[in-house]
Design an enzyme around this catalytic site. Structure first.
Site, short mmCIF file in Angstrom:
data_model
loop_
_atom_site.label_atom_id
_atom_site.label_comp_id
_atom_site.label_asym_id
_atom_site.label_seq_id
_atom_site.Cartn_x
_atom_site.Cartn_y
_atom_site.Cartn_z
N HIS A 37 0.81 -1.22 0.00
CA HIS A 37 0.00 0.00 0.00
C HIS A 37 0.84 1.28 0.00
CE1 HIS A 37 -4.00 -1.96 1.46
NE2 HIS A 37 -3.39 -2.68 0.52
N TYR B 123 -10.52 -9.42 3.95
CA TYR B 123 -10.09 -10.54 3.10
C TYR B 123 -10.31 -11.87 3.79
CZ TYR B 123 -7.74 -7.23 -0.02
OH TYR B 123 -7.46 -6.21 -0.90
N TYR C 159 -12.78 10.44 3.55
CA TYR C 159 -13.41 9.38 2.78
C TYR C 159 -13.56 8.07 3.55
CZ TYR C 159 -13.55 12.80 -0.79
OH TYR C 159 -13.86 13.96 -1.48
#
Length: 408
Positions: free
Chosen positions: A183, A299, A288
């Site tokens: 990431h 996951y 956000y």
């Protein structure tokens, strides 16, 4: 040594042409969604009707894709030069020039070293807004630092012969440093006013997730700086105690695509977990949600935090995919080849191996189409050529540069 590119052309399904104009849409049955697979989070409800599973649309043209170049090792970023050549990054740390007919140049010299582990490496590349005068290019990469690594952005002058970058200079370093391999983000785009936007991930691991909400951290943020790395005075957090002034917006997970409209609207696309990839209209000072509000599930299964899809003070995504497509790069289409696509978002799909064309209307997604599905490779980035053809790179060991156009 010069690598010789493989050329191949494959026809795509021809669509019925009701109105005869390239790029116009033939709608499916009213309200019929393109996505019909079971959702990963079937108990979650979208905040508004257009937020997910948009109606299918079809391009009324016969399309064909051409493999212009191959033999690229996991290419990541793609940028068009004014002379029609393409700058392409390879994650391992190489930057190359590729001609429109597929000649691949030797790696360009002069770039700083990258930390090419996991999802890290040499990432995006863009040309500067004044490239015609100064030949400046900008790139993002994962940089090894004391105690770990983080995303950095550098710039330099592309030499007249294209063989090297001169006077490379790091203009942004994300903080804090973290010893991880996931990431990093990171997509780059210049706004019409010349400001540079940088997207960053939150580094994935559970201890790092809360930093998406921390204004003292660059992690999980969209960044806005001047082309020389200084901070614009009108950034939303300039002068706020405890806040990093480069931050434009917060609450992101891992943004790897950004596109900026002619009117200055900033669109970003980010990886969710299972069932939470999202498109955002990325606005100054807005939050956000990640990880406090998100669509999808972990996951490993189970809810994300408390399973909230909304929270006071946070923005809803304009659109989300469930199941996910694993989005890479993104562009706003503007071109002569497909006039009916003008203003549409084109999103590279890694997991689902296609380009998603999203039809926007009043900042909502009202139609979706899957392009380049017959190539069968992970699409990492997408761009538009000067003639309106769509170009893409594939994230494979034998990565390719591909051109999608109206069939001759």
């Amino acid at each position: 040594m010069r690598l010789i590119a493989l050329a191949a052309t494959v026809s795509v399904l021809a669509m019925a042409a009701a109105c005869g104009a390239n790029g116009q849409d033939a709608p499916a049955a009213p309200g019929t969604p393109l996505e019909t697979r079971p959702a990963n989070a079937p108990n979650q409800t979208p905040a508004f009707p257009e937020q997910t599973r948009a109606p299918a649309v079809r391009t009324e043209a016969t399309l064909a894709h051409t493999i212009v170049a191959s033999g690229l090792e996991h290419p990541w970023g793609l940028a068009l030069l004014p002379d029609g050549r393409w700058l392409v990054t390879e994650k391992r740390g190489r930057l190359r020039l590729i001609t429109a007919d597929g000649a691949i140049g030797e790696p360009i010299a002069g770039l700083p070293a990258v930390d090419a582990r996991g999802q890290g490496g040499l990432l995006d590349v863009v040309i500067g807004p004044t490239f015609g005068q100064d030949r400046m290019i900008y790139w993002s990469y994962s940089e090894a630092r004391t105690g770990g690594n983080a995303t950095s952005v550098a710039r330099g002058r592309l030499s007249d012969d294209g063989s090297r970058v001169e006077n490379a200079q790091v203009i942004f370093r994300a903080l804090p440093v973290y010893d991880g391999d996931k990431h990093f983000g990171s997509s780059l785009a210049f706004a019409p006013d010349g400001h540079l936007f940088i997207t960053l991930g939150e580094r994935s691991d559970a201890p790092m997730r809360p930093q998406s909400q921390d204004l003292a951290s660059h992690m999980g943020k969209t960044i806005r700086i001047n082309a020389d790395g200084t901070v614009p005075e009108d950034n939303p957090y300039v002068g706020q105690d405890g806040a990093l002034p480069e931050i434009w917006s917060l609450g992101h997970r891992n943004v790897q695509g950004i596109a900026i409209a002619a009117n200055g609207d900033v669109w970003t696309v980010e990886h969710g977990t299972r069932g939470g990839d999202e498109i955002n209209l990325d606005q100054a000072g807005k939050n956000y949600g990640w990880p406090d509000a998100a669509y999808g599930v972990e996951y490993r299964g189970g809810p994300i935090n408390a399973g909230n899809t909304a929270r006071d003070g946070t923005e809803q995504p304009v659109y989300y995919w469930d199941p996910v497509i694993a989005p890479g790069g993104m562009t706003l289409y503007q071109g002569a080849m497909f006039p009916g696509w003008n203003g549409n978002l084109l999103v590279a799909g890694l997991k689902e191996k296609h380009i998603a064309r999203l039809v926007l209307q009043n900042n909502r997604v009202v139609g979706e189409e899957r392009l380049l599905t017959d190539l069968g490779e992970r699409v990492r980035d997408v761009a538009v050529g000067s003639d309106g053809a769509v170009w893409a790179i594939t994230d494979e060991q034998n990565g390719k540069l591909v051109r999608l156009a109206v069939a001759n």
